[in-house]
Design a protein around this motif. Structure first.
Motif, PDB file in Angstrom:
ATOM      1  N   GLY B 204      13.090  -1.033  -4.524  1.00  0.00           N
ATOM      2  CA  GLY B 204      13.187  -0.109  -3.558  1.00  0.00           C
ATOM      3  C   GLY B 204      13.960   0.967  -3.175  1.00  0.00           C
ATOM      4  O   GLY B 204      13.883   2.027  -3.273  1.00  0.00           O
ATOM      5  N   ASP B 205      15.330   0.348  -3.726  1.00  0.00           N
ATOM      6  CA  ASP B 205      16.472   1.507  -3.555  1.00  0.00           C
ATOM      7  C   ASP B 205      16.222   2.537  -4.725  1.00  0.00           C
ATOM      8  O   ASP B 205      16.583   3.708  -4.499  1.00  0.00           O
ATOM      9  N   TYR B 206      16.030   1.909  -5.890  1.00  0.00           N
ATOM     10  CA  TYR B 206      15.969   2.807  -7.191  1.00  0.00           C
ATOM     11  C   TYR B 206      14.857   3.828  -6.860  1.00  0.00           C
ATOM     12  O   TYR B 206      14.926   5.058  -7.241  1.00  0.00           O
ATOM     13  N   ILE B 207      13.547   3.356  -6.606  1.00  0.00           N
ATOM     14  CA  ILE B 207      12.519   4.041  -6.479  1.00  0.00           C
ATOM     15  C   ILE B 207      12.654   5.436  -5.427  1.00  0.00           C
ATOM     16  O   ILE B 207      12.478   6.431  -5.603  1.00  0.00           O
ATOM     17  N   PHE B 208      13.378   4.772  -4.380  1.00  0.00           N
ATOM     18  CA  PHE B 208      13.611   5.738  -3.221  1.00  0.00           C
ATOM     19  C   PHE B 208      14.680   6.982  -3.872  1.00  0.00           C
ATOM     20  O   PHE B 208      14.209   8.166  -3.583  1.00  0.00           O
ATOM     21  N   ALA B 209      15.656   6.356  -4.560  1.00  0.00           N
ATOM     22  CA  ALA B 209      16.665   7.331  -5.111  1.00  0.00           C
ATOM     23  C   ALA B 209      15.894   8.524  -5.839  1.00  0.00           C
ATOM     24  O   ALA B 209      16.036   9.632  -5.883  1.00  0.00           O
ATOM     25  N   LYS B 210      15.225   7.766  -6.704  1.00  0.00           N
ATOM     26  CA  LYS B 210      14.341   8.398  -7.864  1.00  0.00           C
ATOM     27  C   LYS B 210      13.531   9.602  -7.281  1.00  0.00           C
ATOM     28  O   LYS B 210      13.411  10.702  -7.569  1.00  0.00           O
ATOM     29  N   PHE B 211      12.675   9.090  -6.102  1.00  0.00           N
ATOM     30  CA  PHE B 211      11.861   9.908  -5.514  1.00  0.00           C
ATOM     31  C   PHE B 211      12.631  11.187  -4.828  1.00  0.00           C
ATOM     32  O   PHE B 211      12.381  12.205  -4.969  1.00  0.00           O
ATOM     33  N   VAL B 212      13.750  11.013  -4.169  1.00  0.00           N
ATOM     34  CA  VAL B 212      14.638  12.178  -3.568  1.00  0.00           C
ATOM     35  C   VAL B 212      15.209  12.868  -4.758  1.00  0.00           C
ATOM     36  O   VAL B 212      15.076  14.116  -4.609  1.00  0.00           O
ATOM     37  N   GLU B 213      15.757  12.355  -5.881  1.00  0.00           N
ATOM     38  CA  GLU B 213      16.108  12.956  -6.696  1.00  0.00           C
ATOM     39  C   GLU B 213      15.047  13.997  -7.419  1.00  0.00           C
ATOM     40  O   GLU B 213      15.269  15.367  -7.465  1.00  0.00           O
ATOM     41  N   ALA B 214      13.962  13.579  -7.788  1.00  0.00           N
ATOM     42  CA  ALA B 214      12.840  14.345  -8.071  1.00  0.00           C
ATOM     43  C   ALA B 214      12.430  15.345  -7.200  1.00  0.00           C
ATOM     44  O   ALA B 214      12.250  16.602  -7.517  1.00  0.00           O
ATOM     45  N   ALA B 215      12.278  15.067  -5.900  1.00  0.00           N
ATOM     46  CA  ALA B 215      12.083  15.970  -4.846  1.00  0.00           C
ATOM     47  C   ALA B 215      12.892  17.205  -4.728  1.00  0.00           C
ATOM     48  O   ALA B 215      12.641  18.397  -4.679  1.00  0.00           O
ATOM     49  N   ILE B 216      14.440  17.056  -4.932  1.00  0.00           N
ATOM     50  CA  ILE B 216      15.442  17.863  -4.672  1.00  0.00           C
ATOM     51  C   ILE B 216      15.191  18.754  -6.099  1.00  0.00           C
ATOM     52  O   ILE B 216      15.281  20.107  -5.978  1.00  0.00           O
ATOM     53  N   VAL B 217      15.277  18.168  -7.422  1.00  0.00           N
ATOM     54  CA  VAL B 217      15.132  19.007  -8.470  1.00  0.00           C
ATOM     55  C   VAL B 217      13.811  19.918  -8.364  1.00  0.00           C
ATOM     56  O   VAL B 217      13.750  21.173  -8.717  1.00  0.00           O
ATOM     57  N   GLY B 218      12.796  19.358  -8.172  1.00  0.00           N
ATOM     58  CA  GLY B 218      11.313  20.025  -8.029  1.00  0.00           C
ATOM     59  C   GLY B 218      11.608  21.027  -7.099  1.00  0.00           C
ATOM     60  O   GLY B 218      10.899  22.283  -7.358  1.00  0.00           O
ATOM     61  N   THR B 219      12.073  20.989  -5.615  1.00  0.00           N
ATOM     62  CA  THR B 219      12.191  22.003  -4.739  1.00  0.00           C
ATOM     63  C   THR B 219      12.990  23.074  -5.348  1.00  0.00           C
ATOM     64  O   THR B 219      12.758  24.192  -4.816  1.00  0.00           O
ATOM     65  N   VAL B 220      14.258  22.779  -5.686  1.00  0.00           N
ATOM     66  CA  VAL B 220      15.261  23.735  -6.123  1.00  0.00           C
ATOM     67  C   VAL B 220      14.534  24.600  -7.216  1.00  0.00           C
ATOM     68  O   VAL B 220      14.462  26.009  -7.333  1.00  0.00           O
ATOM     69  N   ILE B 221      13.802  24.118  -8.309  1.00  0.00           N
ATOM     70  CA  ILE B 221      13.128  24.680  -9.333  1.00  0.00           C
ATOM     71  C   ILE B 221      12.104  25.638  -8.867  1.00  0.00           C
ATOM     72  O   ILE B 221      11.980  26.838  -9.258  1.00  0.00           O
ATOM     73  N   THR B 222      11.154  25.025  -8.053  1.00  0.00           N
ATOM     74  CA  THR B 222      10.275  25.835  -7.474  1.00  0.00           C
ATOM     75  C   THR B 222      10.445  26.995  -6.729  1.00  0.00           C
ATOM     76  O   THR B 222       9.977  28.170  -7.042  1.00  0.00           O
ATOM     77  N   THR B 223      11.496  26.875  -5.752  1.00  0.00           N
ATOM     78  CA  THR B 223      11.794  27.903  -4.973  1.00  0.00           C
ATOM     79  C   THR B 223      12.541  28.933  -5.790  1.00  0.00           C
ATOM     80  O   THR B 223      12.354  30.032  -5.701  1.00  0.00           O
ATOM     81  N   GLY B 224      13.453  28.474  -6.733  1.00  0.00           N
ATOM     82  CA  GLY B 224      14.150  29.483  -7.817  1.00  0.00           C
ATOM     83  C   GLY B 224      13.140  30.291  -8.412  1.00  0.00           C
ATOM     84  O   GLY B 224      13.213  31.530  -8.565  1.00  0.00           O
ATOM     85  N   LEU B 225      11.859  29.691  -8.916  1.00  0.00           N
ATOM     86  CA  LEU B 225      11.115  30.345  -9.771  1.00  0.00           C
ATOM     87  C   LEU B 225      10.296  31.265  -8.918  1.00  0.00           C
ATOM     88  O   LEU B 225      10.035  32.381  -9.552  1.00  0.00           O
ATOM     89  N   LEU B 226      10.171  30.901  -7.741  1.00  0.00           N
ATOM     90  CA  LEU B 226       9.174  31.836  -6.694  1.00  0.00           C
ATOM     91  C   LEU B 226      10.137  33.003  -6.437  1.00  0.00           C
ATOM     92  O   LEU B 226       9.760  34.258  -6.307  1.00  0.00           O
ATOM     93  N   ILE B 227      11.275  32.768  -6.194  1.00  0.00           N
ATOM     94  CA  ILE B 227      12.264  34.008  -6.077  1.00  0.00           C
ATOM     95  C   ILE B 227      12.122  35.028  -7.070  1.00  0.00           C
ATOM     96  O   ILE B 227      12.237  36.060  -7.042  1.00  0.00           O
ATOM     97  N   ILE B 228      12.458  34.505  -8.254  1.00  0.00           N
ATOM     98  CA  ILE B 228      12.306  35.246  -9.367  1.00  0.00           C
ATOM     99  C   ILE B 228      11.127  35.618 -10.043  1.00  0.00           C
ATOM    100  O   ILE B 228      11.239  36.366 -11.242  1.00  0.00           O
ATOM    101  N   GLU B 229      10.249  35.464  -9.282  1.00  0.00           N
ATOM    102  CA  GLU B 229       8.829  35.719  -9.668  1.00  0.00           C
ATOM    103  C   GLU B 229       8.344  35.455 -10.984  1.00  0.00           C
ATOM    104  O   GLU B 229       7.793  35.984 -11.985  1.00  0.00           O
ATOM    105  N   PHE B 230       8.639  34.143 -11.431  1.00  0.00           N
ATOM    106  CA  PHE B 230       8.266  33.768 -12.846  1.00  0.00           C
ATOM    107  C   PHE B 230       6.774  33.082 -12.655  1.00  0.00           C
ATOM    108  O   PHE B 230       6.716  32.068 -11.587  1.00  0.00           O
TER     109      PHE B 230
END
Lengths: 205, 348
Positions: B204-230
Motif C-alpha cells: 500500500g505504502d509503495y503504490i501510494f508513494a509511486k502514484f504520488v511520485e508519478a503525479a508530481i513528475v507528470g504534472t511538472v512536465i505537462t505544465t512546463g511543456l504547456l508553458i513553453i508551448e511544446f
C-alpha cells in the motif's frame, strides 16, 4: 408546586413531547442493568475483570475487544515455542497455560509457572521490534485465549490512539511488575549466595 | 488414540486453510475481469487507509464514510475519463499524422550518419535499426488505436465496479480479515498474520508513494511543456508519469519521445524542454524519492532491476509496478525464515 400538579400541567401543555419509544435509550438501560444476561457473558465482560485493564473505560474496553482474536487450544498444544519470533500477546479467557523454560528438542523443560483465567503472557512481543520468545507456552487443558497481535496494535494506534496508549500503559505495567518480581528474586538469591559464601568461609577456617 | 485424533484434526485444519487460500487465489486468477478491478480497489483501500483512520478516530459513521468515499471515487474515475481522454485523444490523433514525419526524419538522419561513417572510416553500416524502430512504433500505435475503445469501455466499467469493491473492502474488509484469521491453524497464526500485515503495509505504502511520485513528475512536465508551448504536452506528460514508475531507466524512457518530437520539429524550445525534464527528475530524485519511496523499499539496485524485468515478463506494466514491493516483501519473508532456521537455533 406539587409534583402531581407539575405532571398535570405538563401533560396538559403536552410538554413531554411525543410518546414514541426511544429505542437507543431503552437499549442503553437494558445493557446497563446488572440483571441483564448480556453483561454476564462475552469478551467485553471478561475484560472488565482483567486487573491490568482497570484504567480502561467501558467504551474503550468495547473498542479494544473488537481487536481481539478468540483462539482455542487443546491440552498439550504449544501456543508458542521458546526462541521463536513472537508477534502476539495473550489473555487467558478460560483454562490454564504452562510456561515452560528449556524444553528444546527432546528435553521436556521445566514448568516455571501455570497461568489461569484472567492472566496474560507474551506481552514483550508488543513492545519489541524483533521479539524472541524466552519461554514456551503450552495449554495445560482445553484453553481459550484472547490474542492481540502486533498488526492489531498498529491498527489500534492509528484508529483509536487513546485506547492504544492505555493498552501500552497496561503492558508497561505488566512488564514493570515482572521486572520488580525478577529484581526481588535476584535480591533474595544474592542474600542466599552471601549466606552460602560466609558459611563456606567459616567452614574453611 | 486421543493423540492420533488430534493429529488428524490438525492435519484437517491445515488442509482446510490451504484449500481455502488456494481456492481464493485460483478463482481470482481465473477471472481477470474481477481480479483487476478488485486488485485496484484493494490497492486504493490501502492508499486511503490513513484517511479512513482519521475518520474512525473522530467517531465518524463507517457507513456514511464508505458512501462518501464511493461518490468521490466514482467522480474521480469518471470525470477524468470523460474530460481528459478527449483532449488526450485529440493529441493521439495528431500523433497519427505526426509519425510519418518522424519516420522520414529518422531515416534521413540515419542515412546522413551512414554517409559520414563511410566517408570518414570507409566502412558501410549494413544494419538498419530505423526499419526495426519504425516497425515496433507502428505496431504499438496500431494496437493502441485498436485497443483504445476497448480500454475506454473497461475504464467506464471499472469506474463503477472499483468504487463498489472499495466500499465493501472498507466497510467489511476487517470482518473478512478476522474471519480468515480464524481458519489459520494455531501454529502459524502469529507469523501468517504478521506477514500479511507487512505485505499490506509495504504494498500500500509503495503504490501510494509511486502514484504520488508519478503525479508530481507528470504534472511538472505537462505544465512546463504547456508553458513553453511544446507539442503533445499532455501525452508526453502522461508518458513521463507512467515511465517514472520504472526505476533507473524510467526517466530516460520518458524523455526519449520528447527528444524525438523536439528534433523532428526542429523546435526552438528543445533546450528548454531538456532542462524541464532535468528539473522534474531532480525534484523527483532529490525530494520525492528520498521522502516517499526509499524508506519503504530497501533493496539492492540489482535486485530492483531484476525484479522489474521479471515482473514485466510475467504481467507487463502491472508486473513492473507490483514487482518492487513484492520483492521487498519476499526479502522480509526470507530474512524471517532464515532467522527462524539459523539465527535462533533454540527454536528448532
Amino acid at each position: 408546586m406539587s409534583y402531581e400538579s407539575e405532571i398535570k400541567e405538563k401533560t396538559g401543555t403536552n410538554s413531554f413531547g411525543d410518546d414514541r419509544l426511544n429505542i437507543p435509550v431503552l437499549k442503553y438501560f437494558w445493557q446497563a442493568s446488572p440483571l441483564s444476561g448480556a453483561r454476564s457473558k462475552g469478551v467485553h465482560n471478561f475484560l472488565r475483570k482483567v486487573r491490568v485493564l482497570d484504567n480502561f473505560t467501558d467504551y474503550e474496553l468495547r473498542r479494544f475487544s473488537k481487536f481481539l482474536h478468540l483462539r482455542s487450544f487443546h491440552a498439550g498444544e504449544k501456543i508458542f515455542l521458546e526462541g521463536s519470533g513472537g508477534f502476539g500477546f495473550y489473555l487467558i479467557y478460560s483454562g490454564n497455560v504452562d510456561i515452560i523454560s528449556g524444553g528444546i528438542g527432546d528435553d521436556q523443560g521445566q514448568i516455571i509457572t501455570t497461568l489461569g483465567e484472567g492472566e496474560y503472557f507474551g506481552e514483550l512481543a508488543l513492545l519489541e521490534e524483533r521479539s524472541v520468545r524466552n519461554a514456551t507456552a503450552q495449554a495445560k487443558n482445553q484453553v481459550t485465549l484472547l490474542a492481540f497481535f502486533k498488526p492489531d496494535l498498529d491498527e489500534l494506534t492509528e484508529r483509536y490512539p487513546v485506547v492504544a496508549s492505555k493498552l501500552l500503559r497496561s503492558v508497561s505495567l505488566i512488564v514493570s511488575r515482572r521486572f520488580k518480581a525478577v529484581a526481588n528474586e535476584l535480591k533474595v538469591l544474592k542474600e542466599k549466595l552471601k549466606v552460602v559464601e560466609s558459611e563456606s568461609k567459616q567452614k574453611a577456617k | 488414540m486421543n493423540q492420533s485424533k488430534r493429529l488428524s484434526n490438525r492435519l484437517l485444519k491445515n488442509i482446510f486453510f490451504f484449500g481455502i487460500t488456494l481456492s481464493i487465489g485460483v478463482v481470482l486468477f481465473a477471472l481477470p475481469r474481477i481480479l483487476i478491478p478488485f486488485g485496484i480497489a484493494y490497492i486504493l483501500s490501502l492508499m486511503v487507509r490513513p484517511l479512513v483512520n482519521v475518520f474512525y478516530s473522530s467517531n465518524f459513521q463507517k457507513k456514511t464514510f464508505a458512501v462518501l468515499l464511493t461518490v468521490l471515487f466514482i467522480f474521480a474515475f469518471i470525470y477524468p475519463v470523460v474530460t481528459g481522454v478527449s483532449s488526450i485523444g485529440d493529441e493521439a490523433h495528431k500523433l497519427e499524422f505526426y509519425l510519418p514525419r518522424a519516420e522520414s526524419y529518422l531515416r534521413q538522419q540515419y542515412l546522413e550518419f551512414k554517409d559520414v561513417v563511410f566517408q570518414r572510416l570507409n566502412y558501410e553500416i549494413k544494419v538498419n535499426p530505423v526499419d526495426e524502430l519504425v516497425r515496433i512504433g507502428q505496431e504499438y500505435t496500431q494496437s493502441l488505436f485498436i485497443y483504445l475503445p476497448k480500454l475506454l469501455g473497461s475504464l467506464l466499467e471499472w469506474g463503477l465496479i472499483i468504487p463498489l469493491f472499495l466500499v465493501f473492502i472498507l466497510k467489511d474488509g476487517r470482518k473478512l480479515r478476522f474471519s480468515y484469521i480464524k481458519i489459520i491453524p494455531n501454529h502459524m497464526v502469529e507469523k501468517a498474520y504478521y506477514f500479511f500485515h507487512q505485505f499490506n503495509t509495504k504494498f500500500g505504502d509503495y503504490i501510494f508513494a509511486k502514484f504520488v511520485e508519478a503525479a508530481i513528475v507528470g504534472t511538472v512536465i505537462t505544465t512546463g511543456l504547456l508553458i513553453i508551448e511544446f507539442p503533445f504536452a499532455l501525452l508526453l506528460g502522461l508518458f513521463a508519469a507512467i515511465t517514472n514508475i520504472l526505476p533507473y531507466i524510467g526517466p530516460l524512457l520518458g524523455f526519449i519521445p520528447a527528444l524525438i518530437v523536439g528534433l523532428v520539429d526542429q523546435s526552438p524550445a528543445l533546450g528548454q524542454m531538456t532542462l524541464l525534464y532535468l528539473i522534474a527528475n531532480i525534484i523527483d530524485l532529490a525530494l520525492v524519492f528520498p521522502i516517499l519511496v526509499s524508506k519503504i523499499v530497501n533493496l539492492h539496485p540489482m535486485v530492483v532491476v531484476v525484479s522489474v524485468i521479471l515482473g514485466s515478463q510475467v504481467a507487463g506494466i502491472v508486473g513492473m509496478i507490483v514487482s518492487i514491493p513484492l520483492a521487498a516483501f519476499l526479502k522480509l519473508f526470507f530474512v524471517e525464515i532464515y532467522n527462524e532456521l539459523y539465527a535462533n537455533p533454540s527454536a528448532k
